[in-house]
Design a protein around this motif. Structure first.
Motif, mmCIF file in Angstrom:
data_model
loop_
_atom_site.group_PDB
_atom_site.id
_atom_site.type_symbol
_atom_site.label_atom_id
_atom_site.label_comp_id
_atom_site.label_asym_id
_atom_site.label_seq_id
_atom_site.Cartn_x
_atom_site.Cartn_y
_atom_site.Cartn_z
ATOM 1 N N UNK A 44 -8.178 -22.472 0.755
ATOM 2 C CA UNK A 44 -7.308 -23.500 0.936
ATOM 3 C C UNK A 44 -5.714 -22.477 1.023
ATOM 4 N N UNK A 45 -5.934 -20.781 -0.013
ATOM 5 C CA UNK A 45 -5.034 -19.872 0.504
ATOM 6 C C UNK A 45 -5.274 -18.846 -0.587
ATOM 7 N N UNK A 46 -4.187 -17.776 -0.633
ATOM 8 C CA UNK A 46 -5.162 -16.232 -0.803
ATOM 9 C C UNK A 46 -3.640 -15.494 -1.591
ATOM 10 N N UNK A 47 -3.737 -15.490 -2.080
ATOM 11 C CA UNK A 47 -2.902 -14.366 -2.481
ATOM 12 C C UNK A 47 -2.712 -12.674 -3.370
ATOM 13 N N UNK A 48 -1.960 -12.036 -3.291
ATOM 14 C CA UNK A 48 -2.617 -10.580 -3.923
ATOM 15 C C UNK A 48 -1.262 -10.708 -5.076
ATOM 16 N N UNK A 49 -2.225 -9.760 -5.962
ATOM 17 C CA UNK A 49 -1.512 -8.909 -7.109
ATOM 18 C C UNK A 49 -0.843 -7.751 -7.097
ATOM 19 N N UNK A 50 0.527 -7.683 -6.584
ATOM 20 C CA UNK A 50 1.101 -6.382 -6.277
ATOM 21 C C UNK A 50 1.311 -5.778 -7.768
ATOM 22 N N UNK A 51 0.838 -3.882 -7.621
ATOM 23 C CA UNK A 51 0.843 -2.716 -8.513
ATOM 24 C C UNK A 51 1.916 -1.807 -7.828
ATOM 25 N N UNK A 52 3.201 -1.915 -8.069
ATOM 26 C CA UNK A 52 4.061 -1.281 -8.212
ATOM 27 C C UNK A 52 4.034 0.263 -8.827
ATOM 28 N N UNK A 53 4.736 1.050 -7.693
ATOM 29 C CA UNK A 53 5.056 2.272 -8.234
ATOM 30 C C UNK A 53 6.291 2.879 -8.370
ATOM 31 N N UNK A 54 6.070 3.512 -9.852
ATOM 32 C CA UNK A 54 7.759 3.850 -9.304
ATOM 33 C C UNK A 54 8.673 4.488 -8.494
ATOM 34 N N UNK A 55 7.397 5.076 -7.271
ATOM 35 C CA UNK A 55 8.364 5.710 -6.217
ATOM 36 C C UNK A 55 9.414 4.788 -5.574
ATOM 37 N N UNK A 56 10.241 5.098 -4.996
ATOM 38 C CA UNK A 56 10.918 3.952 -4.011
ATOM 39 C C UNK A 56 10.364 4.796 -2.391
ATOM 40 N N UNK A 57 9.091 5.336 -2.531
ATOM 41 C CA UNK A 57 9.527 4.857 -1.069
ATOM 42 C C UNK A 57 7.582 3.650 -0.691
ATOM 43 N N UNK A 58 8.207 2.894 0.604
ATOM 44 C CA UNK A 58 7.813 1.869 1.144
ATOM 45 C C UNK A 58 6.363 1.671 0.458
#
Length: 214
Positions: A68-82
């Motif tokens: 039906x739908x799909x989502x992803x869990x984000x693991x953010x970095x401390x870095x400012x690089x995208x």
């Protein structure tokens, strides 16, 4: 006195010829009966095989798991690089297709085709909070009959969760912005459903634990 010529002799072989013809006729009937029996048995076997093949083909087409739908869990970095922000968990909401029989997700497999290779995921029997290896978890969203992980009703809604944080595998690695994964869900009847996961191009504005639509 009149002499009898050979042509005047009575036909003493007529009965013998009739018996031979009768024997041949009976033999032909027996052969035809045996042949008919073989043909009937063969026709029945082919009919049963065709019926079984038809039922298998129908199951492979109709008994699908629909995403039906799909989502992803984000693991953010401390870095400012995208590119340092990534998706390390994919969660899909699924249901069974209209008209499908019961679908046991414990007997299903998921083929993962991603940037780092291909692997086949199996159901996590321990039902832990997250899989660390090539497995997927199932949790209930709506399960009135308490049948999880079996989809029994058209109202049933389950979550399929795939942890791809790179732990214990060289294939299930985090996905960066713009990357794509093809997921093929195969049920116990052999039917398959393909869903393509597309990670948004930019994850820089996302924080750890935030969900993005895939």
């Amino acid at each position: 006195m009149r002499d009898h010529t050979p042509t005047d002799r009575p036909d003493t072989d007529r009965g013998q010829v009739g018996i031979e013809t009768l024997i041949i006729f009976i033999a032909m009937i027996l052969v035809a009966a045996v042949a008919a029996g073989v043909l009937i048995n063969t026709a029945g076997f082919l009919q049963n095989k065709a019926s079984s093949t038809s039922e298998d083909s129908e199951s492979q087409v109709s008994n699908q798991v629909i995403v039906i739908s799909a989502t992803g869990n984000v693991n953010a970095s401390n870095s400012t690089q995208e590119y340092d922000n990534k998706v390390n968990m994919t969660e899909m909401s699924v249901m069974k297709s209209p008209g499908a029989d019961e679908i046991d997700l414990a007997a299903a497999t998921i083929e993962w085709v991603g940037p780092d290779g291909t692997t086949t995921l199996t159901y996590n029997e321990s039902n832990a909070s997250s899989s660390e290896y090539e497995e997927f978890d199932v949790t209930a969203i709506k399960d009135d009959g308490g049948s999880m992980p079996v989809l029994t009703s058209k109202e049933d809604r389950f979550h399929i969760k795939i942890n791809h944080n790179g732990t214990g595998t060289d294939v299930l690695n985090p996905l960066y912005g713009g990357e794509e994964v093809t997921l093929r869900l195969v049920t116990q009847s052999g039917s398959s459903y393909v869903y393509i996961v597309n990670v948004p191009e930019s994850l820089s504005a996302k924080s750890t634990g935030e969900a993005v639509e895939l």
